[in-house]
Write an enzyme that holds these catalytic residues in place. Structure first.
Site, PDB file in Angstrom:
ATOM      1  N   HIS A 139     -61.623  23.218  -3.218  1.00  0.00           N
ATOM      2  CA  HIS A 139     -62.858  23.167  -2.413  1.00  0.00           C
ATOM      3  C   HIS A 139     -63.732  24.425  -2.489  1.00  0.00           C
ATOM      4  O   HIS A 139     -63.244  25.540  -2.616  1.00  0.00           O
ATOM      5  CB  HIS A 139     -62.495  22.909  -0.949  1.00  0.00           C
ATOM      6  N   ASP A 140     -64.999  24.212  -2.400  1.00  0.00           N
ATOM      7  CA  ASP A 140     -65.999  25.290  -2.260  1.00  0.00           C
ATOM      8  C   ASP A 140     -66.026  26.279  -3.424  1.00  0.00           C
ATOM      9  O   ASP A 140     -66.373  27.445  -3.230  1.00  0.00           O
ATOM     10  CB  ASP A 140     -65.804  26.048  -0.926  1.00  0.00           C
TER      11      ASP A 140
END
Ligand code: UDP
Length: 217
Positions: A139-140
């Site tokens: 994620h991210d």
């Protein structure tokens, strides 16, 4: 009728792994529509597919040609992308049928996602990304252009990887935080099995656990 003619650039080990993924993506086309392109070795048959030089590929009568570049070296990829773009050859996005992509993933053109790769959520990736088998992006993360993940490269959350970086087989990159992402600098090389615990500058090679800069001798 427009005949689609599809090339896998790079008649080598990786090319042989990529060809079946390309075939899967075009199930209605028979084998004659697929060739390898290589600037080194031509005029041979590899796994049942013709290996053509680039000029020969271009000279084929089909108007609609599309290519994926199955070469891990990102500088070579960029050089070949320029050549293909100038010649109006379409860039393919290739994705294994078992690749997992979750929410809000943005990925540029010409990506190559091999079997058992995973891109989780809220990820931005540039163009001509290679994710070799069993590698992941969590994620991210923000990933630049022409980045290459070798088999099993593990990129955890909140990591930024700049253009042309290479993440070696089985390397692990420690997660960053939303306010302080861990950064892998432009063109950096992360060696096989390295455990990266902090940001690394552009252009260096790191190896080991914890990963340290390999000084040029
Ligand atoms: N190659 C090419 N044009 C280039 C550079 C390389 O056709 O400008 C070919 C090269 O002849 C070889 C393949 O791409 O057959 C690359 O193989 P290599 O083993 O170096 O890379 P890998 O398969 O590990 O990505």
């Amino acid at each position: 009728m427009t005949v689609l003619y599809i090339g896998v650039y790079g008649a080598s080990g990786f090319g042989k792994e990529v060809m079946p993924l390309v075939r899967q993506q075009f199930p209605t086309l028979n084998k004659d529509h697929f060739v390898f392109i290589d600037d080194g070795q031509t005029g041979i048959i590899l796994n049942g597919y013709a290996v053509l030089g680039y000029t020969e590929f271009l000279s084929k009568p089909s108007k609609h040609k599309a290519v994926t570049i199955a070469i891990a070296n990102s500088q070579i990829r960029e050089k070949l992308v320029k050549r293909l773009t100038e010649d109006h050859v379409q860039h393919l996005d290739i994705q294994a049928s078992n690749t997992i992509i979750l929410d809000e993933v943005e990925i540029g053109e010409g990506s190559l996602l091999c079997p058992f790769t995973c891109l989780t959520s809220n990820i931005k990736i540039g163009k001509f990304f290679h994710a070799n088998i069993y590698s992941y992006v969590a994620h991210d993360c923000v990933i630049g252009d022409y980045v290459t993940f070798a088999p099993g490269a593990k990129c955890n959350g909140n990591i930024h990887i700049e253009d042309h970086a290479y993440i070696g087989t089985g390397a692990v990159i420690k997660q960053g935080t939303p306010d302080k992402p861990l950064v892998i600098g432009k063109g950096a090389i992360v060696g096989m099995g390295a455990v990266v615990t902090k940001s690394i500058p552009a252009g260096v090679t790191v190896i080991g656990n914890p990963a340290r800069i390999l000084e040029k001798s």
